[in-house]
Scaffold this active site. Structure first.
Site, short mmCIF file in Angstrom:
data_model
loop_
_atom_site.label_atom_id
_atom_site.label_comp_id
_atom_site.label_asym_id
_atom_site.label_seq_id
_atom_site.Cartn_x
_atom_site.Cartn_y
_atom_site.Cartn_z
N GLY A 54 0.79 -1.24 0.00
CA GLY A 54 0.00 0.00 0.00
C GLY A 54 0.82 1.28 0.00
N SER A 55 2.06 1.23 -0.51
CA SER A 55 2.84 2.48 -0.54
C SER A 55 2.20 3.47 -1.53
CB SER A 55 4.31 2.23 -0.90
OG SER A 55 4.43 1.76 -2.21
N ILE A 87 -6.92 -10.06 -11.81
CA ILE A 87 -7.42 -9.63 -13.12
C ILE A 87 -8.89 -9.25 -12.98
CG2 ILE A 87 -7.98 -10.45 -15.45
CD1 ILE A 87 -5.40 -12.14 -15.28
N LEU A 88 -9.24 -8.12 -13.58
CA LEU A 88 -10.64 -7.65 -13.54
C LEU A 88 -11.27 -7.92 -14.90
CD1 LEU A 88 -9.93 -4.36 -11.61
CD2 LEU A 88 -11.04 -6.40 -10.69
N ASN A 105 -5.47 1.96 -13.45
CA ASN A 105 -4.55 1.00 -12.85
C ASN A 105 -3.12 1.50 -12.98
OD1 ASN A 105 -3.60 -1.62 -11.86
ND2 ASN A 105 -2.95 -2.01 -13.96
N HIS A 116 0.62 0.26 -13.62
CA HIS A 116 1.41 -0.87 -14.15
C HIS A 116 2.89 -0.50 -14.04
CE1 HIS A 116 2.77 -4.16 -16.54
NE2 HIS A 116 3.11 -3.43 -17.56
N ASP A 140 -3.32 -4.81 -18.30
CA ASP A 140 -2.27 -3.78 -18.37
C ASP A 140 -2.13 -3.14 -19.76
OD1 ASP A 140 -1.65 -4.23 -15.69
OD2 ASP A 140 -0.22 -5.80 -16.17
N GLU A 177 6.32 5.70 -9.39
CA GLU A 177 4.91 5.33 -9.23
C GLU A 177 4.17 6.28 -8.29
OE1 GLU A 177 4.79 0.50 -9.69
OE2 GLU A 177 5.15 1.31 -7.70
C1 GAR Z 1 3.48 -1.59 -7.35
O1 GAR Z 1 4.79 -1.71 -7.81
C2 GAR Z 1 2.51 -1.71 -8.51
O2 GAR Z 1 2.99 -1.16 -9.70
C3 GAR Z 1 2.38 -3.21 -8.63
O3 GAR Z 1 2.34 -3.68 -7.31
C4 GAR Z 1 3.11 -2.79 -6.47
C5 GAR Z 1 2.26 -2.39 -5.30
O4 GAR Z 1 3.00 -1.67 -4.36
N1 GAR Z 1 1.18 -3.56 -9.32
C6 GAR Z 1 1.09 -4.60 -10.15
O5 GAR Z 1 2.03 -5.32 -10.40
C7 GAR Z 1 -0.29 -4.81 -10.74
N2 GAR Z 1 -0.28 -5.89 -11.66
P1 GAR Z 1 2.28 -0.99 -3.12
O6 GAR Z 1 1.36 -2.05 -2.51
O7 GAR Z 1 3.39 -0.62 -2.20
O8 GAR Z 1 1.52 0.19 -3.60
#
Ligand code: GAR
Length: 222
Positions: free
Chosen positions: A19-20, A113-114, A131, A133, A173, A202
């Site tokens: 959840g960052s 996947i949605l 989303n 990616h 994606d 991100e």
């Molecule tokens: C992030 O790097 C995001 O891009 C990736 O999961 C991580 C979540 O980090 N998402 C995917 O790979 C979606 N297919 P977070 O929980 O610290 O926000």
């Protein structure tokens, strides 16, 4: 008054883990950078640390786990599993469209996947969904994109990596990009450092993408 006054958009964030990116959204909403409030967080895992982040900011949460739906159905039973998966999607979209009723949805590290049975009712309810990616458009769709892009970079197959925010469509994606951010491959860099640089991108991209969607929503209301 020439300016149209807009109420703050209500944002639902979907998470699966740390959840960052949710934290980046919470911080930018609190500072007023995002003209919206995070009104709910849904997690696909009860163990996601993002749930604590939401609770720390008094944001209501719901855990919606696929394993509850798969309970008692053996992996080999593909037909029953597909029915359970569809029910999972339907229940989630019903929760969103009848109870949470957000103006927009942000997938911030949502790892499931949605499919159409989720996306179609959302589109009918005019709720946009975006989303994050962790790779550039057209590259490394699916899971482990950070590791795969790092490996490709170190092998000399790509010279850049990055992340994008895109509208969610059925093809994983692959929706229309809203925000794209790039970094150069550095030969010899560790995967940990590469990941750190992608995450830093991100945290800005997700805020910019969310602001963009809210702007579009406000334009439509004019
Ligand atoms: C992030 O790097 C995001 O891009 C990736 O999961 C991580 C979540 O980090 N998402 C995917 O790979 C979606 N297919 P977070 O929980 O610290 O926000």
């Amino acid at each position: 008054m020439s300016e149209v006054a807009h109420k703050k958009a209500s944002i639902l964030v979907l998470i699966s883990g740390n959840g960052s990116n949710l934290q980046a959204l919470i911080d930018s909403s609190k500072s007023g950078k995002i003209p919206g409030n995070i009104t709910h967080v849904v997690s696909s895992s009860s163990k996601a640390y993002g749930l604590e982040r939401a609770a720390n900011s008094n944001i209501p949460t719901t855990v919606h786990e696929l394993k509850t739906y798969y309970k008692g159905i053996p992996k080999e039973n593909k037909e029953e599993r597909a029915i359970a998966r569809s029910k999972f999607n339907q229940d989630l979209v019903e929760l969103i469209t009848t109870k949470i009723k957000p103006d927009l949805i942000v997938c911030a590290g949502w790892m499931l996947i949605l499919s159409a049975d989720f996306l179609k009712p959302l589109s009918e309810a005019h709720i946009p969904i975006i989303n994050l990616h962790p790779a550039l458009p057209g590259y490394f769709e699916g899971t482990h994109a950070i590791e795969r892009s790092w490996e490709a970079g170190q092998r000399g197959e790509v010279t850049k990596g990055g992340c994008m925010i895109h509208y969610v469509i059925e093809e994983v994606d692959m929706g229309e990009p809203l925000v794209v951010k790039e970094i150069d491959v550095i030969k010899g860099e560790t995967v940990e450092k590469w990941e750190e640089r992608i995450h830093a991108l991100e945290h800005n991209a997700i805020v910019e993408g969310t602001i963009e969607v809210i702007k579009c929503l406000n334009e439509k209301q004019k």
